[in-house]
Design an enzyme around this catalytic site. Structure first.
Site, PDB file in Angstrom:
ATOM      1  N   ASP A  96      41.292  43.016  43.084  1.00 25.38           N
ATOM      2  CA  ASP A  96      41.989  42.945  41.803  1.00 25.38           C
ATOM      3  C   ASP A  96      41.309  41.796  41.049  1.00 25.38           C
ATOM      4  OD1 ASP A  96      44.670  44.020  40.469  1.00 25.38           O
ATOM      5  OD2 ASP A  96      44.565  41.903  40.048  1.00 25.38           O
TER       6      ASP A  96
ATOM      7  N   LYS B 238      51.027  44.852  46.230  1.00 23.96           N
ATOM      8  CA  LYS B 238      50.114  43.968  45.495  1.00 23.96           C
ATOM      9  C   LYS B 238      50.156  42.593  46.138  1.00 23.96           C
ATOM     10  CE  LYS B 238      47.417  44.551  42.003  1.00 23.96           C
ATOM     11  NZ  LYS B 238      46.816  45.808  41.537  1.00 23.96           N
TER      12      LYS B 238
END
Ligand code: NAD
Length: 424
Positions: free
Chosen positions: A154, A114
């Site tokens: 995201d 991430k």
């Protein structure tokens, strides 16, 4: 359009600890040895970058960014990039681990990662965001790569940013590298079916769970929280299979119709009204706090995290919860849900249709060949159904709820692969 990839529970509990609470239970059931436990819980790599960007007023601002690679045991790491003012390293660490488990549950050959940059994209010009995205890409050019680490959108990022990332990376390499990132615009190597993929996966897992519970979709009712990408697609596809959707909601409020809401009509209304249901006349307004505790057979939280908590869990009447959103249920609520005998299809399984079709995007980019929508949907449905069956079988075998079973399936797969690879 912006979409969000796996996010951990962002409730009052620390996100990393919330994730670890479930991980620890599953690790104990599996009898994971200490060495493997320590390997799996520790992120492989945590990179902090500071990227200078020339702003529109000519001044240079320095932005702090992160990329956490949690695991590369199953393959190259995969995970979104979040642009948000409050993003912090512990959150990115939890999100990265979450991606490892999600990819393992659906059995795709990726580890988890991430990224994030502390910035407020809603107050920045497109030019500033482009320069920031390119500078961040440059600073991580040795981390990213189609065989190393593959970012995706995201919160706060979307296809536009992914196109810039791909372009910047490609310039550095001297050739076009589509597969370095997923969630790209369709014309730039994006996949057909990606937009509806998460909602479709939610529907597939809901149908599979209803089948196990002996529920007939055409005699069942549902309420869906959130009418964005995931919620509206899940609603539409569930309704097509005969489920009567009695309640829906978004930031503007909650809407209820005893006879079932005409979902096609609600979607058309939303599309014509800036993405919101405000003023929708096909249903009555209701108290949004009552939607998830209303008298329906299935509830689908598909908006934000931490909406099923110890405050409302006692009042839930549904037999089945399908988690479209990431982290909608707090760790503390898990216990009461289990005591009440409600089946939960957990987020790392129910909303993994999105990362599955992201994987298809990468596969198509590497083949240099575009699949038809039918092929994408058919393969994604097969993966979702097989994953559901794996998790359900583990829940029976170990006599644990579906959430812990999903962690067991994921941890077992990564641990076994680690052993075969012979350690690092
Ligand atoms: P989105 O922005 O398209 O839609 C969010 C919806 O939730 C909107 O209708 C918004 O009005 C509504 N909403 C916001 N706050 C609300 C509240 N308090 N009560 C009721 N409704 C509220 O986002 P999305 O892509 O549909 O994502 C929804 C959830 O699914 C998020 O948790 C996301 O992380 C998760 N998810 C999305 C994907 C994907 O591919 N889009 C993949 C995996 C997980």
């Amino acid at each position: 359009m912006l979409y969000k990839e796996p996010a951990p529970i962002k409730d009052r509990e620390n996100p990393f600890e919330s994730m670890m609470s479930r991980f620890n239970i599953a690790a104990e059931v599996l009898g994971l040895d200490e060495e493997t436990y320590n390997v799996l819980k520790s992120p492989t790599r945590q990179v902090i970058v500071n990227v200078p960007v020339t702003m529109d007023d000519g001044k240079v601002r320095v932005f702090e960014g992160y990329r956490v690679v949690h695991s590369t045991i199953l393959g190259p790491s995969k995970g979104g990039i979040r642009f948000a003012p409050d993003v912090f390293l512990d959150e990115v660490k939890a999100l990265a681990a979450w991606m490892t488990w999600k990819c393992a549950v659906v059995d795709i050959p990726y580890g988890g990662a991430k990224g994030g940059i502390i910035c407020d994209p809603y107050t920045m010009s497109a030019g500033e965001i482009e320069r920031l995205t390119r500078a961040y890409t440059q600073s991580l050019v040795d981390i990213f790569g189609p065989d190393q680490d593959i970012p995706a959108p995201d919160m706060g990022t979307g296809p536009r940013e992914m196109a810039w990332l791909m372009d910047e990376y490609s310039k550095t390499k001297g050739s076009t590298v589509h597969a370095v990132v997923t969630g790209k615009p369709l014309v730039l190597g994006g996949s057909l079916g990606r937009v509806e993929a998460t909602g479709r996966g939610v529907m597939v897992s809901a149908m599979a769970a209803m089948d196990k519970l002996g529920m007939d979709p055409s005699k069942s009712t549902a309420a869906i929280q959130g009418f964005g990408n995931v919620g509206s697609w899940a609603a539409k596809l569930m309704a097509e299979r005969g489920v009567k959707i009695l309640g829906i909601s978004d930031v503007s409020g909650a809407y209820w119709n005893d006879n079932g809401i005409d979902i096609e009509d609600a979607i058309n209304y939303k599309n014509a009204h800036n993405g919101r249901l405000e003023g929708y006349k096909g249903a009555e307004l209701m108290d949004p706090d009552e939607l998830l505790t209303s008298k329906v057979d299935v509830i689908i939280p598909a908006a934000v995290e931490d909406v099923i908590t110890i405050e409302n869990v006692d009042k839930i009447q549904a037999r089945l919860i399908v988690e479209g959103a990431n982290g909608p249920t707090s760790y503390k609520a898990d216990k009461i849900i289990n005591e009440k005998g409600i089946m939960v299809v957990p987020d790392i399984l129910a909303n993994s249709g999105g990362v599955t079709v992201s994987y298809f995007e990468w596969v198509q980019n590497r083949m240099g060949f575009k699949w038809t929508l039918e092929r994408v949907n058919e393969r994604a449905e097969r993966i979702m159904n097989e994953s559901f069956e794996r998790v359900y079988a583990a829940s029976q075998k170990y006599n644990v709820p579906m959430r812990i079973a999903a962690y067991i399936v994921a941890i077992d797969k990564v641990a076994m692969t680690y052993k075969y690879r012979g350690g690092f």
